[in-house]
Scaffold this motif. Structure first.
Motif, short mmCIF file in Angstrom:
data_model
loop_
_atom_site.label_atom_id
_atom_site.label_comp_id
_atom_site.label_asym_id
_atom_site.label_seq_id
_atom_site.Cartn_x
_atom_site.Cartn_y
_atom_site.Cartn_z
N TYR A 1 0.63 -1.20 0.01
CA TYR A 1 0.06 -0.04 -0.11
C TYR A 1 0.86 1.25 0.03
O TYR A 1 1.93 1.29 0.76
CB TYR A 1 -0.94 -0.02 1.22
CG TYR A 1 -1.99 1.06 1.48
CD1 TYR A 1 -2.66 1.68 0.10
CD2 TYR A 1 -1.74 2.21 2.35
CE1 TYR A 1 -3.46 2.71 0.23
CE2 TYR A 1 -2.47 3.30 2.43
CZ TYR A 1 -3.34 3.57 1.32
OH TYR A 1 -4.08 4.81 1.52
N GLU A 2 0.54 2.10 -0.74
CA GLU A 2 1.26 3.62 -0.91
C GLU A 2 0.16 4.51 -0.54
O GLU A 2 -0.69 4.76 -1.28
CB GLU A 2 1.76 3.61 -2.24
CG GLU A 2 2.93 2.86 -2.80
CD GLU A 2 3.62 2.88 -4.22
OE1 GLU A 2 2.94 3.84 -4.60
OE2 GLU A 2 4.33 2.20 -4.57
N SER A 3 0.43 5.02 0.47
CA SER A 3 -0.47 5.82 1.05
C SER A 3 -0.44 7.31 0.15
O SER A 3 0.60 7.82 -0.13
CB SER A 3 -0.19 6.32 2.37
OG SER A 3 -0.73 7.42 2.99
N PRO A 4 -1.70 7.92 -0.13
CA PRO A 4 -1.82 9.18 -0.83
C PRO A 4 -1.39 10.23 0.31
O PRO A 4 -1.07 11.44 -0.07
CB PRO A 4 -3.12 9.40 -1.34
CG PRO A 4 -4.03 8.49 -0.43
CD PRO A 4 -2.95 7.33 -0.03
N HIS A 5 -1.33 10.10 1.44
CA HIS A 5 -0.95 11.01 2.69
C HIS A 5 0.39 11.07 2.98
O HIS A 5 0.99 11.64 3.76
CB HIS A 5 -2.15 10.90 3.83
CG HIS A 5 -3.32 10.70 3.44
ND1 HIS A 5 -3.99 11.99 3.37
CD2 HIS A 5 -4.28 9.78 3.40
CE1 HIS A 5 -5.31 11.51 2.92
NE2 HIS A 5 -5.40 10.22 3.15
N GLY A 6 1.20 10.05 2.37
CA GLY A 6 2.63 10.01 2.61
C GLY A 6 2.79 9.26 3.87
O GLY A 6 3.96 9.20 4.43
N THR A 7 1.95 8.35 4.55
CA THR A 7 2.09 7.77 5.71
C THR A 7 2.66 6.47 5.34
O THR A 7 2.45 5.73 4.44
CB THR A 7 0.72 7.40 6.14
OG1 THR A 7 -0.20 8.58 6.57
CG2 THR A 7 0.82 6.54 7.51
N ASP A 8 3.51 6.12 6.09
CA ASP A 8 4.31 4.61 5.95
C ASP A 8 3.56 3.56 6.67
O ASP A 8 2.98 3.82 7.78
CB ASP A 8 5.89 4.67 6.64
CG ASP A 8 6.49 3.44 6.39
OD1 ASP A 8 6.39 2.79 5.49
OD2 ASP A 8 7.13 3.03 7.51
N TRP A 9 3.19 2.62 5.80
CA TRP A 9 2.51 1.24 6.60
C TRP A 9 3.59 0.30 6.57
O TRP A 9 4.28 -0.11 5.71
CB TRP A 9 1.27 0.85 5.67
CG TRP A 9 0.23 1.63 5.72
CD1 TRP A 9 0.05 2.84 5.37
CD2 TRP A 9 -0.93 1.28 6.16
NE1 TRP A 9 -1.10 3.31 5.63
CE2 TRP A 9 -1.93 2.30 6.31
CE3 TRP A 9 -1.24 -0.09 6.71
CZ2 TRP A 9 -3.27 2.11 6.57
CZ3 TRP A 9 -2.90 -0.04 7.22
CH2 TRP A 9 -3.71 1.20 6.94
N ALA A 10 3.85 -0.27 8.00
CA ALA A 10 4.85 -1.20 8.37
C ALA A 10 3.98 -2.76 8.84
O ALA A 10 3.13 -2.38 9.87
CB ALA A 10 5.83 -0.78 9.48
N SER A 11 4.25 -3.83 8.24
CA SER A 11 3.68 -5.02 8.42
C SER A 11 4.21 -5.74 9.53
O SER A 11 5.52 -5.86 9.41
CB SER A 11 3.46 -5.71 7.23
OG SER A 11 4.71 -6.14 6.78
#
Length: 411
Positions: free
Chosen positions: A361-371
């Motif tokens: 997932y690439e956030s449009p808000h620039g938020t990093d998602w870590a699994s």
């Protein structure tokens, strides 16, 4: 509740939950030990975390209907420290309010529907179908129909309704008619191919939850997709026309087909994973290929699959999480102190949905998602996951401990 509850009340709730685990300090990792002393710190101005969590449910917080041992402690810690979190699950079959009440009782944690995203929650935003006739598939009895109606859909039909009205439509479920008649309803229109203008017409098909009667559901969905314009009892003259895209299949005004989640397997009470909605979809695709010739003949089953790991579900969940965070810290947003959500930890048990979704997932808000992958569900300890997470941990409390450590969080 949690998103709309005054801070002081949240503090009292969190302190009460913290007291339940304070007598067993060995269960709390060192960085979470602040839960025990939170009550004395509740009057200090809260520190605003720049990170949040998204939790899968089955295999992470509960296994089937049983809460996992340390789930309460993990969520209690987050609430006491006002670290935002939501639930992002490929499960469903009930309205969000019912699921929230059930999970809140099992985990002894106050929750609200604003924190809850099920596989079919995005269907609630599909206003273009709410005044039309839709078919809802899956779930126990007609509970998914009830969910759809609570979402605002006015005319909802199920395959069971069609079977009850026309038992010959699927002769192999006729022995189940006494069961179906307990909850089925009269159709809004007859099935009459001699009068297409007055016959039952389906404008969209939604698979809300894992189907129970695969044979019936496969037959009825097939009938709809081969019809002219979704009119049951008809056959499209375009089917098999090689001059048309997809050889004419689903090119004659047939309704769109939505699946709420792709999970092939899920963690149930049985010690081995069980087939989920993804298993039904694969079976339907096999039947569709046998009828149409399938990919070898240049024919695809045209459908929209939602749920993890697909981007639309993560976009929806991120919007929900941002809204929940703003509500939680609304007193700080007004004076510009809230700041951006920088990181979301996606905690799940299924590499094919939770981990793949969080990684891609690439956030449009620039938020990093870590699994973060836990070992309490689908994933088998010691095996190589198909999609590599940021971290593999034992359970959900370990996941929270690792994440807050990464953030250098202390309170």
């Amino acid at each position: 509740m949690a998103a709309k509850t005054p801070f002081r009340h949240v503090f009292r709730i969190a302190s009460r939950h913290a007291s339940l685990v304070s007598s067993s300090p060995s269960l709390l990792p060192p960085c979470l030990s602040s839960v025990r002393s939170f009550k004395t710190e509740a009057t200090t101005p809260p520190r605003i975390p720049e990170f949040a969590f998204a939790f899968d449910i089955d295999g992470v917080l509960v296994r089937s209907s049983d809460p996992l041992p340390r789930a309460h402690q993990a969520l209690s810690y987050l609430q006491s420290n006002q670290i935002p979190f939501i639930f992002l699950t490929n499960g469903g079959g009930k309205h969000e309010s019912e699921r929230v009440a059930d999970l809140s009782a099992k985990l002894d944690i106050p929750l609200s529907t604003s924190m809850f995203v099920q596989s079919h929650t995005p269907f609630a935003d599909m206003n273009e179908y709410k005044d039309k006739t839709v078919m809802v598939v899956g779930g126990d009895e007609d509970r998914c129909r009830v969910v759809a109606e609570k979402y605002g859909f006015k005319t909802v039909v199920t395959p069971g309704d069609i079977l009850a009205a026309y038992p010959d439509v699927w002769p192999f479920s006729q022995q189940l008619l006494p069961y179906y008649k307990n909850f089925t309803r009269a159709l809004p229109a007859p099935i009459d191919p001699s009068s297409p203008s007055t016959s039952l017409k389906i404008d969209a098909v939604f698979v809300y939850n894992d189907p129970r009667d695969w044979g019936l559901d496969t037959q009825i969905i097939k009938d709809v997709l081969l019809s002219h314009a979704g009119i049951l009892g008809t056959l499209s003259s375009k089917n098999g026309d090689a001059s048309l895209p997809n050889k004419g299949y689903q090119q004659d005004g047939q309704p769109p087909l939505y699946f709420s989640n792709p999970d092939l397997l899920w963690a149930a009470k049985y010690h081995l994973p069980r087939l989920g909605q993804g298993g039904f979809r694969e079976a339907l695709e096999g039947v569709w290929a046998a009828i149409t010739g399938g990919p070898d003949a240049g024919v695809k089953l045209q459908k929209i699959v939602m749920g993890k790991p697909h981007r639309p579900t993560y976009e929806f969940a991120e919007k929900r999480l941002i809204t929940h965070r703003r509500e939680l810290f609304k007193h700080f947003e007004s004076d510009g102190r809230l700041g951006q959500l920088k990181r979301v930890y996606m905690v799940g048990d299924n590499p094919e949905s939770d981990i793949l979704g969080g990684n891609s997932y690439e956030s449009p808000h620039g938020t990093d998602w870590a699994s973060v992958l836990v070992q309490t569900g689908v994933y088998v300890e010691g095996t190589e996951p198909a999609h590599k997470p940021k971290q593999i941990v034992g359970d959900v409390l370990d996941a929270v401990e690792w994440a807050v450590g990464q953030e250098g969080w202390s309170k």
